[in-house]
Design a protein around this motif. Sequence first.
Motif, short mmCIF file in Angstrom:
data_model
loop_
_atom_site.label_atom_id
_atom_site.label_comp_id
_atom_site.label_asym_id
_atom_site.label_seq_id
_atom_site.Cartn_x
_atom_site.Cartn_y
_atom_site.Cartn_z
N ALA A 166 0.84 -1.10 -0.01
CA ALA A 166 0.00 -0.06 -0.05
C ALA A 166 0.80 1.20 -0.01
O ALA A 166 0.32 2.38 -0.20
CB ALA A 166 -1.00 0.03 1.26
N SER A 235 -5.96 4.37 -5.19
CA SER A 235 -6.47 2.99 -4.70
C SER A 235 -7.80 2.94 -5.36
O SER A 235 -8.84 3.55 -5.16
CB SER A 235 -6.54 2.87 -3.32
OG SER A 235 -5.10 3.10 -2.65
N ASP A 280 0.26 7.38 -0.94
CA ASP A 280 0.05 6.14 -1.26
C ASP A 280 -0.84 5.49 -0.25
O ASP A 280 -1.62 4.68 -0.34
CB ASP A 280 1.41 5.48 -1.63
CG ASP A 280 0.94 4.04 -2.24
OD1 ASP A 280 -0.11 3.75 -2.64
OD2 ASP A 280 1.97 3.47 -2.70
N GLY A 281 -0.18 5.89 1.39
CA GLY A 281 -0.60 5.24 2.36
C GLY A 281 -1.98 5.73 2.49
O GLY A 281 -3.12 5.04 2.91
N SER A 283 -4.18 6.88 0.11
CA SER A 283 -5.35 6.57 -0.76
C SER A 283 -5.74 5.14 -0.13
O SER A 283 -7.06 4.86 -0.35
CB SER A 283 -4.42 6.28 -2.09
OG SER A 283 -3.66 5.34 -2.13
N THR A 284 -5.07 4.20 0.21
CA THR A 284 -5.58 3.07 0.83
C THR A 284 -6.43 3.34 1.93
O THR A 284 -7.44 2.71 2.18
CB THR A 284 -4.22 1.93 1.23
OG1 THR A 284 -3.58 1.90 -0.11
CG2 THR A 284 -4.89 0.47 1.55
#
Length: 340
Positions: A166, A235, A280-281, A283-284
């Motif tokens: 993730a 995500s 990124d983190g 979005s998850t």
Amino acid sequence: MMKKLLSLLCVGATVLLAACNPQFDKKTLRLEAMDTFMQCELYGVDALTVSEIRTNLQGLDEALSVTQHDGAANEIYNLNQSGSLTVSDSTAELTRQALALCADTDGALDITVLPLVEEWGFLSKNYHIPSKERLAQLLPLVGYDKVQLDGNTVTLPQGTKIDFGAVAKGYAADVSFGLLKKLGATRAILNLGGTVGAFGEKEGGKPWRVGIADPDNSAAYMGWLDCRDKIIATSGSYERYFEGDDGKIYSHILHPQTGVPVDNGILSVTIVSDNGVRSDGLSTALFVMGLEKAEAYYRSHRDFDYIILTADKKVYLTPGVAAAFTQANGYDYEVVVSSQ
Ligand code: AMP
Ligand code: MG
């Protein structure tokens, strides 16, 4: 006549200078890493820089993969096998950042979901729906707070395993931005398998245009976002999923507390921020939280922006990206700008 010739020569010399100056030169980097295809356009860098960025991306792929097991470079694979390992500075740094984000999102992001990811078949692609009993066995292994980080030594309880899936591409964008800055790149657009690094801006002072995938057809874009110096991560439930025997769709984003794929009406979450691990983190994590909690999380932080697409055909935007987002022709998502 002579004047004309001279000015032509001058123009020629300027063009020649520009062509010789690596600053004007576009370099393309393509590679397969992190289970995806990466493509980057880099400006103002020499071939050595391009190969340094390639080497770094490949190194991160090796270090963070949960499946590669060729040797000592496969840190996360080896850690998951042995339960304790002293890792490189880079992997320790990612562990530190990811654990902080797990805590800050109250475990919506949880880097220890690997036993669940494996059980549902998302690694082997042998998909199946686990029984309630099986999930009850696995859930006690999951919990980011079980990960101990002491200096560069990571220690896990028996059966707990790390999955940086993730956050890895976001970290790869951060590391690449660091190198681009250090090596004096003028601009770059990095597409690291859907996580995009927009470094600097386009020639002529224009922003980079980053496509937002259509959840019904990920080869098409439902809109674009103009941005400079940002890392943009998405995500989507459409990215990896399977249809169960019960006819339901199960996506690869799991609820760490129930062990079940998230199904809350969100189709995709795109996060825009200065930091790749964060983009990124989150979005998850915001995908897992659902719309209401995602909006509340935004209001209590405000150091990022989001574009959230929902199954009822709405696109939720934070004020920071409202003006920079354009919906593509033929799409009719209702635009909702989240309150400040
Ligand atoms: P992303 O595409 O960035 O949302 O990452 C999804 C990947 O992270 C999945 O394929 C899993 O390997 C892993 N994952 C799934 N659910 C979670 C979660 N709640 N927290 C952390 N990692 C997860
Ligand atoms: Mg992510």
